[in-house]
Design an enzyme around this catalytic site. Structure first.
Site, PDB file in Angstrom:
ATOM      1  N   ALA A 111     164.904  27.145 129.254  1.00 19.79           N
ATOM      2  CA  ALA A 111     165.507  28.329 129.683  1.00 19.79           C
ATOM      3  C   ALA A 111     165.549  29.038 129.957  1.00 19.79           C
ATOM      4  O   ALA A 111     165.282  30.248 129.975  1.00 19.79           O
ATOM      5  CB  ALA A 111     167.199  27.825 129.197  1.00 19.79           C
ATOM      6  N   TYR A 112     164.480  29.692 128.764  1.00 19.38           N
ATOM      7  CA  TYR A 112     164.252  31.189 128.129  1.00 19.38           C
ATOM      8  C   TYR A 112     163.102  31.140 129.291  1.00 19.38           C
ATOM      9  O   TYR A 112     163.513  32.498 129.860  1.00 19.38           O
ATOM     10  CB  TYR A 112     164.251  31.401 126.523  1.00 19.38           C
ATOM     11  CG  TYR A 112     163.665  32.655 126.247  1.00 19.38           C
ATOM     12  CD1 TYR A 112     164.838  33.874 126.391  1.00 19.38           C
ATOM     13  CD2 TYR A 112     162.529  33.263 126.183  1.00 19.38           C
ATOM     14  CE1 TYR A 112     164.318  35.007 125.935  1.00 19.38           C
ATOM     15  CE2 TYR A 112     162.225  34.602 125.878  1.00 19.38           C
ATOM     16  CZ  TYR A 112     163.333  35.424 125.596  1.00 19.38           C
ATOM     17  OH  TYR A 112     162.844  36.793 125.166  1.00 19.38           O
ATOM     18  N   ALA A 113     161.889  30.649 128.978  1.00 18.65           N
ATOM     19  CA  ALA A 113     160.940  30.945 129.757  1.00 18.65           C
ATOM     20  C   ALA A 113     161.274  30.403 131.559  1.00 18.65           C
ATOM     21  O   ALA A 113     160.477  31.733 131.980  1.00 18.65           O
ATOM     22  CB  ALA A 113     159.632  29.539 129.655  1.00 18.65           C
TER      23      ALA A 113
ATOM     24  N   SER B 220     163.728  32.142 132.252  1.00 20.69           N
ATOM     25  CA  SER B 220     164.468  33.300 133.042  1.00 20.69           C
ATOM     26  C   SER B 220     163.476  34.952 132.701  1.00 20.69           C
ATOM     27  O   SER B 220     163.164  35.568 134.179  1.00 20.69           O
ATOM     28  CB  SER B 220     165.275  33.926 131.755  1.00 20.69           C
ATOM     29  OG  SER B 220     164.942  33.889 130.815  1.00 20.69           O
TER      30      SER B 220
END
Length: 306
Positions: A159-161, A163
């Site tokens: 999820a962070y990647a 974004s």
């Protein structure tokens, strides 16, 4: 109205990279509007420097973004804004199979959608400075804080990647769109740095895994716990400091020709080089070895950051 020819807005300034950046810019002589989400943090930041002006800003709230835009237009009184530092962000860590979709939406809402919405709101102020700046020098400057994860996606940080990869793409498009308008766009890609975000990441990670069903959790638990602990250890032992990011931001705000990307820390450079040179399967093996450095047994007994 104050003298705002050197006014900059920094989001997510209540701690970590944002706070260090706000202080670094204030020390360089800029008037810094520091975006925070609570009055408590606003009061604390206001006491750190006479050039720091805290503003309440919630990137998930369109009304809050509009209110900050109006506030800055009133305060600058036609002088425009020198720069915008999009630093605010959150990080959700979980296996993608059991990642709650609401958590994914929240991650993208802060790290991507809110960043674009605030940039849209403030671009007229950044363009306003074209009348007072020589054409060869950027009139307004945008700095987007991304991550080495925006180059190489780590397991359990999907999820962070997502974004950060998106923020990299948006930054490239924005830079090319704004170049004729003499507004520069730079990306800062920090490596592992120990900031308060990591204790939040660990708590969220374990909450997500523990609410998943036993069958799904059993597929990932050992590797996921090892990853969380290894990630914390990498950040805690890293020699890269928030002040290094602040220095890069100051350069992007002051240089006649700011760089398009600033990589802060050896792991950020390694990620950029690996992403460019290594075939996917080789890169997969490198990432797998890197995040398997701590075994599941050691991970469960590791000390957590305070």
């Amino acid at each position: 109205m104050e003298n705002n020819r050197h006014a900059v807005l920094v989001t997510g300034a209540s701690s970590g990279l944002g706070e260090a950046t706000a202080l670094g810019l204030a020390n360089a002589g800029y008037t810094v509007y520091a975006g925070v989400r609570s009055e408590e943090n606003a009061e604390r930041l206001a006491s750190t420097s006479p050039l720091i002006r805290p503003v309440i800003l919630d990137l998930t709230d369109a009304d809050s973004i509009r209110a900050v835009g109006k506030f800055l237009r009133d305060r600058t009184d036609g002088a425009g804004l020198h720069g915008l530092v999009n630093n605010a962000g959150t990080c959700v860590s979980a296996p993608l199979e059991c990642l709650p979709i609401d958590d994914l939406r929240a991650e993208l809402e802060v790290n991507l959608i809110g960043t674009v919405a605030l940039t849209q709101e403030l671009l007229p102020l950044l363009r306003t400075r074209t009348a007072v700046v020589p054409p060869a020098i950027p009139a307004g400057r945008i700095v987007n804080i991304s991550s080495g994860i925006g180059r190489v996606a780590a397991p359990f940080l999907g999820a962070y990647a997502a974004s950060q990869f998106a923020k990299e793409g948006v930054s490239d498009a924005l830079r090319r769109e704004l170049a004729p308008l003499t507004v520069s766009v730079s990306v800062i890609e920090p490596g592992a740095i120990m900031t308060p975000i990591w204790s939040k990441v660990a708590a969220t990670a374990r909450r997500v895994l523990h609410t998943a069903g036993d069958e799904v959790a059993g597929c990932y638990e050992g590797r996921f716990e090892a990853f969380v602990t290894n990630n914390e250890n990498r950040a805690r032992t890293s020699r890269t400091r928030p002040e290094g990011v602040a220095d890069a931001v100051v350069h992007a705000m002051t240089a006649r020709r700011p760089r398009t990307r600033y990589r802060v820390g050896p792991d950020a450079w390694a990620a950029a080089i690996a992403a460019r040179l290594l075939p996917d399967r080789v890169l997969d093996a490198v990432v797998r070895r890197q995040f398997a450095a701590v075994g599941p047994t050691a991970a469960r007994g590791a000390e957590q950051p305070r």
